[in-house]
Design a protein around this motif. Structure first.
Motif, short mmCIF file in Angstrom:
data_model
loop_
_atom_site.label_atom_id
_atom_site.label_comp_id
_atom_site.label_asym_id
_atom_site.label_seq_id
_atom_site.Cartn_x
_atom_site.Cartn_y
_atom_site.Cartn_z
N ASP A 64 -5.49 6.54 4.19
CA ASP A 64 -5.99 5.41 3.26
C ASP A 64 -5.74 4.13 3.56
N GLY A 70 1.55 4.53 -2.94
CA GLY A 70 1.38 5.90 -2.91
C GLY A 70 0.09 6.04 -1.77
N SER A 71 -0.23 5.12 -0.95
CA SER A 71 -1.23 5.37 -0.11
C SER A 71 -1.12 6.18 1.11
N ALA A 127 0.87 -1.33 -0.05
CA ALA A 127 -0.05 0.04 0.12
C ALA A 127 0.83 1.35 -0.09
#
Lengths: 273, 304
Positions: A177, A172-173, A168
């Motif tokens: 998120d 780019g979380s 994740a």
């Protein structure tokens, strides 16, 4: 097409087996409790239990009694109140303990000391602490589900595969998120299991709490199913005791089944293919 | 020879494919140890190599030689004890979408369908755009999972899961793809199919790829450059340029004299490293290793 499938599932082998098993159980019970009349000697244990036909007659008589339904209503309400409170407080608490080490360090020790105390041991204290009897029963009910839910959520969230976080992150979380789309769904199965187990404990606890506190309604029979059983015992109506017991069995079964259905709906990836 | 032109006709052309950036990673004198003081264990020691642009670099080495540690360093999940890792001259300090890792076994999210798994990256960056949705469709088609878009990972076979994972990584258009033994645990049939499949995907874009494995056939089939790791603490012992033509095909690669020569060369180096780890400093064990090496060398010359 649908009706065909429904008939098929209703008359499936396992359902048929369940129906036959219950029927045989009832027959044995009937024969056992009538053995004194029929064979001249009482069977041990079942000989003193009212037979199912007598229970059914008593039940039929109660169907029109608003006091009986009032008991159902009161117990269900207490279970729902305690259970929902346990979910609303327990799930965020478990999740937060799992993601925040400091918070875990502060809360977990006291949590672990309080957890082994059986909910029923809380009854006298909660009667003293809470202003109304209703609140103290709901509180004890809450405790029954609370600890189970927290410990399940915490365990579930802590055992998430670290590779999920790494994937994740590298895609780019943001932290929020990751929480929303990784931690929450990964913990959902444990939330469902914790809730189902907690619901079972809630029914056990509410009945005992009602017996001990003596009911909280305005009328004599308004104190829930636990009080209903106790009252029947005091009044000497053994059939009604059994009616009360079976009622609780049905209530607990329906609640667990509903939760299981809802849980299955929320976690479609765990369904058998 | 340009492999791109050959497969072009089979590829859907209506979706605009993102431009692949020719990136290069340089690992300079990197060391990594765990623990401190007496308990310090050095896993990687003064390791330097380059993951060249537009090439598929394969790293092979005995198990426990620090390959997975190296991947965590390249991905930025951990920091080296000494030395630097640079992507196009910029130092790597943490995880980033310019380098995507495909893990050992599957790290697909079991609670998301194949399609949602592939769309995870774009959604995480709030890029749920029409173009990305189109790209997801294109990739689903490309990895042959269009019919399985609404299935959850546990409902897919091992090979399908790996393909879905490749698609999930590629949609983010990383500058470098890093793969940590991605086909481990597959049966040998699906493994060989995955090799052809994966090398086909690489040949289409020539994105910089770094692939770690313990399987020598896999390494030679896929590699442009083959890095052979030493025993722990890890270093690159040898670099072999695998100048076999692309596109690679199974039957061809394992019949080719050049491929066999590369394999023998790689195996003899790996063999020495494995022997070192086997003896582990013990006199008796190293005597055995010496005797064994002499015997196998004699057998080799006899064969030739």
């Amino acid at each position: 097409m649908i009706s065909k499938r429904l008939t098929k599932s209703l008359f499936s082998r396992s359902n048929l087996r369940a129906v036959i098993a219950i029927f045989v159980f009832l027959v044995l019970w009937e024969v056992g409790s009538r053995s004194k009349d029929w064979f001249g000697f009482p069977m041990p244990w079942v000989g003193h239990v009212p037979p199912p036909t007598a229970v059914l007659v008593a039940w039929y008589g109660l169907l029109g009694d608003p006091g009986y339904w009032q008991s159902w209503y009161m117990s269900t309400l207490r279970v729902l109140a305690g259970f929902l409170a346990a979910m609303v407080i327990g799930i965020p608490l478990g999740l937060f303990m799992a993601v925040n080490k400091t918070f875990h360090g502060i809360v977990f020790p006291s949590f672990e000391v309080l957890r082994p105390i059986p909910p029923l041991a809380w009854v006298p204290a909660s009667i003293i602490f809470w202003p109304t009897q209703e609140l103290s029963i709901a509180f004890v009910t809450f405790l029954g589900a609370f600890f189970t839910i927290v410990i399940n959520v915490l365990g579930g969230a802590k055992s998430i595969d670290p590779r999920f976080f790494q994937s994740a992150q590298s895609m780019g979380s943001s932290q929020w998120d990751v929480f929303r789309r990784v931690v929450l769904p990964a913990t959902l199965p444990s939330i469902v299991v914790g809730s189902a187990v907690g619901m079972g404990i809630t029914w056990e606890v509410v009945v005992a709490a009602e017996m001990i506190s003596g009911g909280g309604g305005t009328t004599g029979s308004g104190g829930g199913l636990g009080f209903f059983i106790w009252n029947s015992y005091v009044g000497g109506s053994y059939e009604q005791i059994v009616v009360g017991m079976i009622s609780i069995g049905i209530a607990g079964f329906v609640c667990s089944e509903l939760l299981r259905k809802l849980g299955g709906y929320l976690t479609p990836w765990l369904r058998k293919r | 020879m340009n492999a791109n032109t050959q497969n072009q006709s089979a590829v859907m052309s209506d979706t605009p494919k993102p431009v692949v950036k020719p990136s290069e990673i340089q690992v300079k004198n990197v060391s990594k140890s765990y623990g401190a003081g007496l308990f310090e264990k050095q896993v990687i020691k003064d390791c330097s190599f380059t993951i060249e642009r537009n090439k598929l670099t394969v790293m092979i080495g005995p198990s426990g030689c620090g390959k997975s540690t190296l991947i965590r360093l390249l991905a930025g999940f951990e920091k080296p004890t000494a030395g630097t890792i640079e992507l196009d001259g910029k130092r790597i300090t943490g995880p980033g979408r310019d380098r995507l890792v495909v893990f050992q076994e599957s790290a697909l999210f079991p609670w998301m369908t194949t399609h949602d798994n592939i769309m995870y990256g774009p959604k995480a960056r709030r890029e749920n755009t029409k173009q990305n949705r189109g790209l997801a469709e294109y990739l689903l088609e490309k990895v042959g999972l269009s019919a399985f878009r609404a299935k959850y990972p546990p409902q897919l076979s091992g090979g399908m899961q790996r393909r879905a994972e490749l698609a999930r990584a590629m949609i983010n258009n990383p500058d470098v793809m890093i793969l940590d033994e991605p086909f481990r645990g597959l049966d040998c049939m699906s493994k060989e199919l995955m090799w052809e499949y994966y090398s086909g995907l690489f040949e289409e874009s020539h994105r910089t790829n770094f692939f770690v494995t313990t399987d020598i056939d896999e390494a030679i089939f896929l590699a442009d450059r083959l890095l052979i790791m030493s025993n722990i603490p890890g270093q690159v012992r040898e670099t072999i340029e695998v100048d076999l033509p692309r596109p690679r095909r199974l039957a061809f690669v394992f019949d080719d004299d050049r491929a066999i020569a590369v394999k023998m060369e790689a195996l003899s180096i790996l063999h020495k490293e494995a022997m070192k780890s086997f003896s582990g400093g013990s006199k008796a064990a190293s005597d055995f290793v010496e005797a064994y090496s002499k015997r196998s060398a004699a057998a080799e010359t006899a064969e030739q």
